[in-house]
Write a protein that holds these residues in place. Sequence first.
Motif, PDB file in Angstrom:
ATOM      1  N   ASP A 216      -6.994   8.272  -7.919  1.00  0.00           N
ATOM      2  CA  ASP A 216      -8.261   7.909  -8.553  1.00  0.00           C
ATOM      3  C   ASP A 216      -8.505   6.406  -8.556  1.00  0.00           C
ATOM      4  O   ASP A 216      -9.649   5.968  -8.679  1.00  0.00           O
ATOM      5  N   ASN A 217      -7.412   5.621  -8.456  1.00  0.00           N
ATOM      6  CA  ASN A 217      -7.542   4.162  -8.473  1.00  0.00           C
ATOM      7  C   ASN A 217      -7.643   3.647  -7.035  1.00  0.00           C
ATOM      8  O   ASN A 217      -6.629   3.340  -6.402  1.00  0.00           O
TER       9      ASN A 217
ATOM     10  N   CYS B 167      -2.322   1.979  -7.133  1.00  0.00           N
ATOM     11  CA  CYS B 167      -3.673   1.531  -6.765  1.00  0.00           C
ATOM     12  C   CYS B 167      -3.770   1.486  -5.245  1.00  0.00           C
ATOM     13  O   CYS B 167      -2.932   0.873  -4.584  1.00  0.00           O
TER      14      CYS B 167
ATOM     15  N   ILE C  70      -5.793  -5.840  -9.929  1.00  0.00           N
ATOM     16  CA  ILE C  70      -4.929  -4.658  -9.963  1.00  0.00           C
ATOM     17  C   ILE C  70      -3.947  -4.790 -11.114  1.00  0.00           C
ATOM     18  O   ILE C  70      -3.276  -5.816 -11.250  1.00  0.00           O
TER      19      ILE C  70
ATOM     20  N   GLN D 217      -2.002  -1.779 -11.946  1.00  0.00           N
ATOM     21  CA  GLN D 217      -0.987  -0.760 -11.699  1.00  0.00           C
ATOM     22  C   GLN D 217       0.277  -1.410 -11.111  1.00  0.00           C
ATOM     23  O   GLN D 217       0.177  -2.399 -10.375  1.00  0.00           O
TER      24      GLN D 217
ATOM     25  N   ARG E 241     -13.755   1.563  -6.613  1.00  0.00           N
ATOM     26  CA  ARG E 241     -14.143   0.369  -7.363  1.00  0.00           C
ATOM     27  C   ARG E 241     -14.268  -0.767  -6.368  1.00  0.00           C
ATOM     28  O   ARG E 241     -13.324  -1.082  -5.654  1.00  0.00           O
TER      29      ARG E 241
ATOM     30  N   ASP F 146      -1.261   7.830 -11.181  1.00  0.00           N
ATOM     31  CA  ASP F 146      -1.991   6.891 -12.031  1.00  0.00           C
ATOM     32  C   ASP F 146      -1.378   5.497 -11.998  1.00  0.00           C
ATOM     33  O   ASP F 146      -2.046   4.519 -12.360  1.00  0.00           O
TER      34      ASP F 146
END
Length: 356
Positions: free
Chosen positions: A33-34, A8, A77, A79, A56, A5
């Motif tokens: 997921d990112n 990115c 971003i 992250q 995204r 998580d």
Amino acid sequence: MADRDDVCILLPTFNEAETIESVVSGFREQGFDNVLVIDGGSTDGTQDIAESAGARVVEQSGSGKGQAVREAVTRHIEQPYVLMADGDATYRPDEADRLLEPLLSGQAAHVIGNRFADMQPGAMTKLNQIGNRIINSAFATIHGRDLTDILSGYRAFTRQSFQRSSLTASGFGIETEMAVECVKHNVSTAVVPITYQPRPDESDTNLRPFRDGATIILTLYQMAKTNNPLFYFGSVGLGSTVVGFALGAYVAYDWVVNSISHEVIAVIGSFAILLGIQLLMFGVLSDMLVAVNREQTRRLEDIAVQLTHESRNRPADVFDDQRVGDAERAEESDVDHVTDGDVETEPAVSPHQPDE
């Protein structure tokens, strides 16, 4: 260790409709997921395909890979860790952990994937391989550090280290600038082996070998001005000095053998020698200043790290005592009298009103 998580996946794209779906899906299958696709205005449906695959999608405001990377990291971003790859399916998503392991464990702040460790047949033409070898050798010579594959597009880095860098390249020179900035700011850098796959037959490359190669070489040389000024100014000075002596030798030879004088050429040669010597001296002085600046920067960073470490290890009661002491001093210095929630103030006396 941080988890996925905190990472990115950054994919700069331009007309990668044939491969972007497999790339995005591959990283998502690895648990990321990112996934951010920053697109340069593709006209083949790349954006819609990437979004359908679960990424995204953001369209960059400018043009070029370098501008896309800078905009993505600084604006889109949040992250702390970024894993950058290309959208042409030449890099394997299942090797992402190779790049992230040194990053997440704190061993490095920038990790480069070495494509030459496992380059599959057809992944890179002979011309591009020769060009890459020349560029990597030039980087090692100019900037004094061998990073094996500075043009690799598969790399991971902390967002903090990226923000410390001064990046201006708009095209494929972004990888070169990132490598130079790592050396310039002494960013801990690791190189890990990766697999480099050939592009699918349906996918066309956006790389122009001669033009982009010349741009990268020029970028390496220009950035030596602040990172290795002795090489930058010294190479020009040495060249000027050699030309000056060559002209002087020609003038002397023609005057001795043929009794022909070349006053203008002699003046030009003398000027070239003087200019070259001055540039060499300037390069030496500049190199000394850069060395002193790096040493001072390193000491300041060490002090900052030490202070941060001490503040984290300071007992909680020390902070409590400080807060109590600050409150007591504030109460003693307070000249207002507070009673029953009302503030009592002395009436102002006009300097022109007589005392009763």
